[in-house]
Each structure stands twice: as structure tokens, then as C-alpha cells.
Design a protein around this motif. Structure first.
Motif, short mmCIF file in Angstrom:
data_model
loop_
_atom_site.label_atom_id
_atom_site.label_comp_id
_atom_site.label_asym_id
_atom_site.label_seq_id
_atom_site.Cartn_x
_atom_site.Cartn_y
_atom_site.Cartn_z
N THR A 421 60.88 35.79 32.65
CA THR A 421 61.24 36.97 31.83
C THR A 421 62.32 36.60 30.82
OG1 THR A 421 62.52 37.66 33.74
CG2 THR A 421 60.56 38.93 33.26
N ASN A 422 63.25 35.73 31.20
CA ASN A 422 64.27 35.30 30.23
C ASN A 422 63.62 34.59 29.05
OD1 ASN A 422 66.30 36.29 31.73
ND2 ASN A 422 66.85 34.37 32.72
N GLU A 423 62.64 33.75 29.37
CA GLU A 423 61.93 33.03 28.30
C GLU A 423 61.20 34.03 27.39
OE1 GLU A 423 61.98 30.09 27.34
OE2 GLU A 423 60.06 29.53 26.42
N ALA A 424 60.57 35.04 28.01
CA ALA A 424 59.87 36.05 27.21
C ALA A 424 60.86 36.75 26.28
CB ALA A 424 59.20 37.06 28.13
N SER A 425 62.05 37.06 26.80
CA SER A 425 63.05 37.75 25.96
C SER A 425 63.53 36.85 24.83
CB SER A 425 64.27 38.13 26.80
OG SER A 425 63.87 39.01 27.78
N ARG A 426 63.77 35.57 25.18
CA ARG A 426 64.27 34.62 24.17
C ARG A 426 63.28 34.50 23.00
NH1 ARG A 426 66.37 31.37 28.18
NH2 ARG A 426 64.39 30.30 28.45
N ILE A 505 51.85 42.42 26.79
CA ILE A 505 52.69 42.33 25.57
C ILE A 505 52.67 40.90 25.01
CG2 ILE A 505 55.06 42.45 24.71
CD1 ILE A 505 55.41 44.91 26.25
N VAL A 506 52.74 39.93 25.92
CA VAL A 506 52.74 38.54 25.45
C VAL A 506 51.41 38.23 24.76
CG1 VAL A 506 52.83 36.13 26.18
CG2 VAL A 506 54.40 37.75 27.18
N LYS A 536 52.34 32.73 27.98
CA LYS A 536 51.22 33.52 28.49
C LYS A 536 50.66 32.88 29.78
CE LYS A 536 47.22 33.47 26.33
NZ LYS A 536 46.24 33.53 25.27
N SER A 537 50.51 31.55 29.73
CA SER A 537 49.99 30.85 30.92
C SER A 537 50.93 31.02 32.10
CB SER A 537 49.86 29.35 30.68
OG SER A 537 49.27 29.12 29.47
N VAL A 539 53.04 33.46 32.71
CA VAL A 539 53.02 34.83 33.25
C VAL A 539 51.75 35.03 34.09
CG1 VAL A 539 52.96 37.28 32.67
CG2 VAL A 539 54.38 35.74 31.32
N PHE A 540 50.60 34.55 33.59
CA PHE A 540 49.36 34.70 34.35
C PHE A 540 49.42 33.95 35.68
CE2 PHE A 540 47.19 35.89 30.28
CZ PHE A 540 46.71 37.11 30.72
N GLU A 541 50.04 32.80 35.65
CA GLU A 541 50.16 32.01 36.88
C GLU A 541 51.04 32.74 37.90
OE1 GLU A 541 48.30 29.57 37.45
OE2 GLU A 541 49.22 28.67 39.21
N LEU A 542 52.12 33.34 37.41
CA LEU A 542 53.00 34.12 38.30
C LEU A 542 52.22 35.27 38.94
CD1 LEU A 542 56.51 34.91 36.77
CD2 LEU A 542 55.99 33.86 38.95
N ILE A 543 51.44 35.96 38.11
CA ILE A 543 50.67 37.10 38.62
C ILE A 543 49.69 36.63 39.71
CG2 ILE A 543 48.92 38.83 38.02
CD1 ILE A 543 50.30 39.02 35.25
N ARG A 544 49.09 35.46 39.46
CA ARG A 544 48.13 34.93 40.45
C ARG A 544 48.81 34.72 41.81
NH1 ARG A 544 45.83 30.17 42.43
NH2 ARG A 544 47.43 28.82 41.57
N HIS A 545 50.03 34.17 41.76
CA HIS A 545 50.73 33.91 43.02
C HIS A 545 51.21 35.22 43.67
CE1 HIS A 545 50.81 29.51 43.28
NE2 HIS A 545 50.72 29.57 41.96
#
Ligand code: SF4
Length: 854
Positions: A421-426, A505-506, A536-537, A539-545
Motif C-alpha cells: 500500500t505504501n508503494e501504491a501511495s508513492r 484502482i491500480v 498490479k502484479s 496486489v494480485f499476488e497478495l489477494i491470491r494469498h
């Protein structure tokens, strides 16, 4: 890319000309015209020793003027000397020159280009000067090899007869392979496999070390596919072994009659292949980066390699993790059928090749993913990752359970969630300050507001999760259940819905940027599209886990473990009964061959294969056989037990201190070419801290908790003084023949921690009636298999001699049932020599003196 090389070639010829005439002729790639340009300015530049000109048009020349120094001219002379003919001819010439110089492209670039600054400029300027991006894109990965789909007449082959002809004394192999030696055990292994194939059934085979088992299964399988038209899948433990098999054993096999045109391909997970689409994005983003020497060299090497690679397998290219992640194929980022690069996409070509192949070589990890994804409803003809196959060979089958567990485990930490999320904000903060013209301001504003709300929600959610996980962590892992697990699952479900919002959003930002770039080309936008793709990759990987951990399944265990990073525990979910999954998924495969040097464990009243059958999901009557080894363990190896060591207890200071001082004394006698194997990092690090200052003439190589051991092993193999301190993976991951490993010290019997959640759950799973039943059926045989793997590290060839010293007295305690099983499971002729530490030291001195241990 070709355009880039073409630039180079054109410019080089101009440079040669200029040194005579002091005039520069530049052939425009756009118009084909030859022009004399900017003599004065160019003369100034040519005053420098290493001048390089890179100009096919005036715009490029303007940029060139800003370059204070240029690429080393030696590179031009050596690699890009002018060759008449088409670009293809020139590239081929360049390739052969490169091959002659070295096989390691990175090292070559490093040698030839001492100035990283210049490489950087070369790279940046070469790409920006090229006005033919389309042609560059078209040529990236254009050399990929495809296996032709062809109908082939089936041959009538007597499999037993053919196998005998190949492996018998004075057989075909001896004729085609100079250093080949007849081995009775290899012949036996091959004949057993041939018979099981002929009978259309499977086999579980222990074939001892040194028998040459890879060829022993490959040859009968190849003859069978040739005569039957079936397809075989061969699975190896690691990708390195997969490459070795392709490069060594397959090449020998192809020299046998009728097997020269066997269609064999290697298939890896998609992340191992270069994605041309991402490579182009990455190269464009390089234009905007400040010069970083190593990154520039790597990018240059990658670019050149992409032009010539036959399969774009990134395992063949040494690149750092960051670059690999930016350019490798990625399922979250792949446009698949909509991708303009799909026809020359290495991953899809590899899959297409697998469909046209007779034999597909893959790894346990990819096969595990196939097993995970196939369901009873799956279209077996199409397969998921692998095509339909009727013969399956699992090499190093003792390790398949672990590969399956790793592949089916979901894991994350709250720290990872915060990092993403920090990376997304940056990234988004930077994006929102840009002048986006393609989209309405109000739309961008709404994205900004939603992102800010989501960030707050994810932060809160991650903190809540952290609090819930953290309260369970002391020092070791812990299983979760009941209300605690329900609370954590609820927190994870909330987190999952917020992360899905973030992913949308990403994705939108990514689309905004790609469209903006199409409508208003601005190089400033390129780095953001690249970063957004990577984000994007992630975030999707996090969701998968997250979603995998939330999934409620009685056949899984959810647990928390302390992490290497302080105060950042992980939550994970792993399968318990892999056997059921394997048997359910693979029961339709007619011929299953499982082979390894350690499948058998001594057991009174049974054939010794029940543990292997159990973990591989095989029926109790699945045919199994133990064959001998080509080594004489009685003569080649000495196994010593230090019987005056204190009893082993977990965290026992007495054991640790006594073991440490004995290891120091042993290493000071034997020196390099040694290894010490532990079962925990804590024990290993404690011992190292106690003795490292007292070790004379020894270079310590200590396995890192976070990095792969491959670099450490490579360094060990070129040093005479090196001693490895390793744990876990090194029990079966070392192959160091000769004097590179002549002494092995086993610090403790390799039991898994019984309180470790997966182990405990599996003991319960296999011991439905009692805990003891679970120990006998699963826990003890697993330790014995690991121990046999460990001692197998020392004797790798018929000429090796070595010593194994065990510090753990439990090995010879007849009161313990597992000790009896273990001693009876050792190789034939190998006995445990019990002696005091003092006597062992004296024996080692003597073995050194008599040159037995050298
Ligand atoms: S199909 Fe997917 S992996 Fe292949 S080049 Fe296109 S985006 Fe990359």
C-alpha cells in the motif's frame, strides 16, 4: 534491437572512414541516404580515444553532442566489426564472435566495457536514437525454437530387447559415449522400468546413488513413446536438475538409434520466461533512470541476449531479482490472446512445444501446480499447465511431498501488505501531480479520493491483522483454530475486499497511463506505466494469498510463524494430506514411475516402501523395488559416532558447547572440503559464533537465512579451504564430488520439530489411532530418508573417499526403535564406528597422514 545493432554497424563503418578523412559519413536508416554531417563538432568528439558515434539523424546527433565520453572502441572492433550482408548475417557473425569469447555474456560485457557510464549512454542513446521501435520489437525474441507438429509413423520396438541392447556390457552406450562405464545396477534399473512400462503399470524404485538412473528411465521411456505415440512427463526436483537433464542426458540419449528426432522440450513456470512486452516497457523506462552502472550492464546484456536466445529461459541469463521481476512473464500482467506479442511469446511457445512433444521435462513445482489446478472436471486432453500425458516419471520422488506442500502453501505478513500500500501511495502521488490530458480532471480526482480512503482502510485492516497474529507469537510457530482462527479469517476477508478495491484502482491508473501515452507520447510517463504493472502484479499476488488463507478447508492447517524481520510474523495455510490430492488427480495416468536413491526405509514385516507409498498417495499394493548402488560404501565411507557427546536435548547448552568445541578440533585437522549440517539456524549460528575465531586455515561459508545457497556452493567449489555450515536444504542440495566434500559432520539427527504445526498435523493425519502410529508411519521414516540423503552427499563417484561424523548419540541407542530402523536402512556394508571424540580425532589425523582422507 536489430535497428540498434544496425546503428552500431553503420556508425562503426562511418567511424573507420572518418579516421582517414576526418569526415563523417552517416547512412540514414530512414531514407538510406549517405550524408556528411557536422564535421567540426564531430572532429572535436573524435579527439577522444574512445569515440563512438551514434547518429542516424540530426535529432540523435544533437543528443550525441551532450556525451562527454563514449563506449570503448574495443567492443566495436571485437564484436561489431563490419560484416557485409544482411542484418541477420551480421547478427550471426556477432553471435559467433561472442560465443568464442565467452559463454557468459555479462562477464563479457564487464570485461569489454570497463566504463559503466559509457555503457549506460550506449544503451540509452542506442534505444532513443532508433526511430524503428517497431522493428526492434519485432525482433526481440525472434529466434525462439518451435517444435514442429508432425505425424510420425510408429515403430515396432521390443522395449526389453532395446533396453538391454543399450545398457548391456559392450552395449550401444559404450559405443557412443567415450567415458561410459557399464554398470550392472543401471542395467537392472532400466530393465525394471522397461518391464513396468510393457505391463502398462507403474513402479516405485529405489535405485542407489551412482547408478546413472536418469538415463536408465529416459531411454525406455523414449523408446516407448516412439512405439506407442503416447506422451511422457518427466519431473525433476529443481529447475537446475531440469536443465542438466536437457543438456546432458537428453543429448546422450539422442545419439541412440531411432531416438535422434525424439521431440523433447523443457517446460518451466511462466515466471521463468522473458515477456517481450514487459522487456520493451522496461527498456523504455531505462531511458529515464539515473546512470547505475550494474543495472546498465545487465540491461545491455539482457537486450542482446533477447535477440539470440533460443527459448528466452531466464534461468540461462544471470540477472538480478529486480530486473527479472520487471521483465519476466507474469500472469497478472499478461494480455494473453489480446497480446500483440503472443505469437513470439516464449512462454506460450514453450507450452505449444509441450503439446507437440513426445517427452516434456518439467519440475516438481510445475507438476505440483498442475495437480493443484486440475480438478476431476478438468479437460484432461487439454491439461492446464501441462498437456495430456500417459506416462509420468517423478525423479527424486522422495522430495515430491515437500514440493507439493510449498506449491500449495499461502502465506503473508502484515508488513508485506503495508509495503504494497505504501508503494501504491508513492506511485499514485507522483501520478496525480502529472498533467494527464486524456482523462477528465474530475475522473482523476475521484480516483485520488478513492485511493486515499482505501489506503486508510487497508492500513487499519493490516494493523488489526498484525495485532491478532502477534499475540500468538512467542519464539516458534503455532497452529490456529477455533475462535482465534475465525477472528483472523474475518480480518482477512475485510482485507481482501479492500485489496480488491485497490487492485481495481491500480488497473485503472495503468490504463489511464497507457492511453495517455498513446494519445500524447511523453517519455515522462513510461516509468510510471512500468511501475504500475509491477504494482498490479504485487496486489494480485497478495489477494491470491489472502484468499487462499481465508479458504475454509479441513484438509489444511493455518498457522503463524515468527519472521526473519523482527515483529513481522507471518500467517500461512498449508495442505495436510497431499496424498489424497495426488491420488485423486493422477489416478488416470496409466504408467507412473517414481524413482530416487532414498525411497526405502527398513521396516520389519513389510517391504520398506510403505512410507513412500503413503506420501505419494499410492495404493498399498503398488509395485516397489529396491536396487543396489554402484558404490562400495563399506570401503569408500567411514561413519563414526562420537559416543562421549552429551545426550541431545533441545536448546541444551551442554550439547551445543561440547559439539562446537569438537567441530572446531575436527575442522582444524581436516580443513577445507568439509561440511557441517544442522537442523536449525539457531544451533548453527550459535556454533559458528563459538568457534569461528579459533579455526585455522579455514574459510567458513555459512548458509544465509534469506539468500539462496547457490553462490556459497559455487565459492566452496573453487576453494581448497572452504567449509560449509548449512541447514535444511543442504541435506540434499549438495553435489560436490572428490575432495570438495570429504568430511561431513552431522550435528543432530534430522528430525523435524514435532511441535511445528505442519509436522504435528501430519503426525495426527497419518496416526489416526495414536500419536505413536503417526510417528512410525510418517515422522521416523521422514527423518531416516533425510539422514540417508545427508550421508549420500559424501560419496558422489566411485573414486570418492570420505568420513561422516555423527554427534547425536541417539543414532545408536538400541532402546529407541527409530535407531534400529535407521541403522538397518544404511547402505550395505556401512557400519557405525563408535568411538570417543579423542579417538575420532586421532583416527582423522591418521587418515590424513595416510592420504586416505585427501
Ligand atoms: S502473451 Fe503475455 S507473457 Fe507473452 S508477451 Fe504477451 S504479455 Fe508477455
Amino acid at each position: 534491437m536489430v535497428c540498434l545493432l544496425q546503428n552500431f554497424l553503420e556508425i562503426y563503418s562511418a567511424r573507420t572512414l572518418s579516421s582517414r578523412s576526418k569526415k563523417i559519413e552517416v547512412k540514414s536508416l530512414e531514407t538510406g541516404e549517405t550524408r556528411h554531417l557536422f564535421e567540426k563538432e564531430i572532429e572535436e568528439l573524435l579527439d577522444g580515444e574512445n569515440a563512438l558515434l551514434f547518429c542516424d539523424d540530426e535529432r540523435s546527433f544533437a543528443k550525441l553532442k551532450r556525451l562527454p565520453d563514449c563506449v570503448n572502441e574495443d567492443l566495436l572492433r571485437l564484436c561489431f566489426s563490419y560484416v557485409a550482408g544482411s542484418v541477420e548475417t551480421r547478427v550471426r557473425y556477432y553471435l559467433s564472435a561472442m560465443k568464442q569469447l565467452t559463454t557468459d555474456l555479462v562477464a563479457l560485457v564487464e570485461d569489454l566495457l570497463p566504463s559503466g557510464e559509457a555503457v549506460k549512454r550506449f544503451l540509452i542513446h542506442g534505444i532513443s536514437a532508433s526511430v524503428h521501435h517497431t522493428s526492434w520489437q519485432e525482433h526481440v525474441c525472434s529466434k525462439l525454437q518451435r517444435i514442429r507438429r508432425q505425424k510420425r509413423a510408429r515403430k515396432q520396438i521390443d522395449l526389453s530387447e532395446a533396453t538391454k541392447l543399450v545398457f548391456a556390457e559392450n552395449g550401444l552406450l559404450e559405443g557412443i559415449h567415450e567415458t561410459y562405464e557399464f554398470r550392472q545396477e543401471q542395467l537392472q534399473t532400466a530393465m525394471e522400468i522397461a518391464e513396468s512400462i510393457t505391463l502398462d503399470k507403474g513402479i516405485l524404485l529405489e535405485s542407489g546413488t551412482g547408478t546413472g538412473k536418469t538415463l536408465a528411465y529416459l531411454v525406455p521411456v523414449a523408446y516407448h513413446v516412439l512405439s506407442s505415440g503416447r506422451r511422457a512427463v518427466v519431473s525433476t526436483r529443481t529447475r537446475t536438475l531440469q536443465d542438466q537433464l536437457m543438456q546432458k542426458d537428453v543429448q546422450i540419449m539422442r545419439k541412440l538409434p531411432e531416438l535422434d528426432d525424439t521431440r523433447i522440450c523443457s517446460l518451466k513456470g511462466r515466471e521463468r520466461y522473458l515477456c517481450p512486452s514487459r522487456l520493451i516497457h522496461f527498456m523504455n523506462s531505462m531511458l529515464h533512470q539515473s546512470p547505475i552502472e550494474e543495472r546498465s550492464k545487465e540491461a545491455l546484456a539482457l537486450l542482446l541476449w533477447s535477440l539470440v536466445t533460443p527459448d528466452a529461459d531466464l534461468d540461462r541469463m544471470r540477472v538480478t531479482e529486480g530486473i527479472r521481476n520487471a521483465v519476466s512473464s507474469n500472469r497478472f500482467d499478461c494480455l494473453s490472446r489480446l497480446c500483440a506479442d503472443r505469437t513470439r511469446c516464449p512462454y506460450y511457445i514453450a507450452r505449444e512445444n509441450a503439446k507437440n512433444a513426445d517427452i516434456v521435462i518439467t519440475s516438481h513445482s510445475l507438476l505440483s501446480s498442475e495437480i493443484q489446478m486440475r480438478t476431476p472436471e478438468s479437460d484432461i486432453d487439454e491439461g492446464i499447465l501441462l498437456p495430456r500425458f500417459e506416462i509420468m516419471v517423478i525423479d527424486e520422488a522422495h522430495g515430491f511431498e515437500k514440493a507439493l506442500t510449498d506449491s500449495l502453501t499461502f502465506t503473508l505478513s502484515s508488513g508485506e501488505v503495508m509495503e504494497v500500500t505504501n508503494e501504491a501511495s508513492r506511485i499514485s502521488e507522483k501520478i496525480f501531480t502529472q498533467d494527464i490530458r486524456t482523462f477528465e480532471e474530475s475522473f482523476m480526482e475521484s480516483l485520488k479520493v478513492r485511493l486515499s480512503e482505501l489506503r486508510k482502510a487497508i492500513d487499519l485492516s493490516a494493523k488489526k491483522l498484525h495485532g491478532l497474529i502477534n499475540q500468538h507469537i512467542v519464539r516458534s510457530s503455532m497452529a490456529l483454530d477455533g475462535d482465534e482462527l475465525a477472528r483472523i479469517r474475518q480480518a482477512l476477508q475485510d482485507l481482501e475486499s479492500f485489496l480488491r478495491g485497490l487492485s481495481s484502482i491500480v488497473v485503472q491508473l495503468n490504463e489511464v497511463y497507457e492511453e495517455e501515452l498513446l494519445e500524447h507520447p511523453s517519455l515522462d510517463s513510461v516509468p510510471y506505466t512500468d511501475k504500475l504493472r509491477v504494482l498490479k502484479s504485487r496486489v494480485f499476488e497478495l489477494i491470491r494469498h489472502v484468499s487462499g488463507i481465508c479458504h475454509n478447508d479441513n484438509n489444511r492447517i493455518t498457522y503463524v510463524t515468527p519472521s526473519e524481520v523482527p515483529n513481522n510474523p507471518r500467517i500461512s495455510s498449508s495442505p495436510i494430506g497431499n496424498d489424497a490430492l495426488v491420488s485423486e488427480t493422477l489416478n488416470t495416468i496409466p504408467i507412473k514411475i517414481f524413482i530416487s536413491a532414498t525411497m526405502w526405509v527398513f521396516s520389519r514385516g513389510s517391504d520398506g516402501f510403505n512410507y513412500s507409498r503413503r506420501i505419494l498417495g499410492l495404493q498399498d499394493d503398488f509395485h516397489a523395488l529396491k536396487l543396489g548402488t554402484s558404490f562400495d560404501f563399506g570401503k569408500q565411507l567411514r561413519l563414526m559416532l562420537a559416543d562421549d557427546m552429551p545426550e541431545y536435548y533441545q536448546n541444551s547448552d551442554e550439547y551445543l558447547d561440547s559439539g562446537a568445541s569438537f567441530i572446531r578440533d575436527v575442522l582444524n585437522i581436516v580443513g577445507g572440503g568439509s561440511a557441517v549440517l544442522f537442523t536449525s539456524y539457531n544451533d548453527m549460528e550459535y556454533v559458528v559464533s563459538k568457534i569461528h575465531r579459533d579455526l585455522k586455515s579455514v574459510e567458513l561459508k555459512v548458509q544465509s537465512r534469506s539468500e539462496s545457497a547457490s553462490v556459497m556452493l559455487a565459492e566452496h567449489s573453487i576453494s581448497d579451504k572452504s567449509v560449509i555450515f548449512g541447514t535444511q536444504t543442504l541435506w540434499e542440495g549438495i553435489d560436490l564430488p572428490g575432495d570438495k566434500l570429504k568430511l561431513l559432520i552431522i550435528f543432530k539427527l534430522p528430525f523435524d520439530r514435532p511441535d511445528e504445526p505442519i509436522t504435528r498435523a501430519r503426525i495426527g493425519y497419518y496416526g489416526q489411532n495414536s500419536f505413536m502410529e503417526g510417528l512410525y508411519k510418517y515422522y521416523y521414516p521422514k527423518m531416516i530418508t533425510m539422514f540417508r540423503q545427508g550421508i549420500g552427499r559424501v560419496i558422489r563417484t566411485k573414486d570418492d573417499h570420505g568420513v561422516v561424523i555423527v554427534l547425536d548419540k541417539r543414532i545408536a541407542d538400541s532402546a529407541r526403535n527409530y535407531s534400529v530402523k535407521l541403522l538397518n536402512s544404511l547402505p550395505v556394508g556401512l557400519a557405525v564406528e563408535r568411538a570417543s571424540k579423542k579417538k575420532i580425532l586421532a583416527t582423522l589425523r591418521n587418515l590424513k597422514k595416510t592420504k586416505w582422507l585427501t
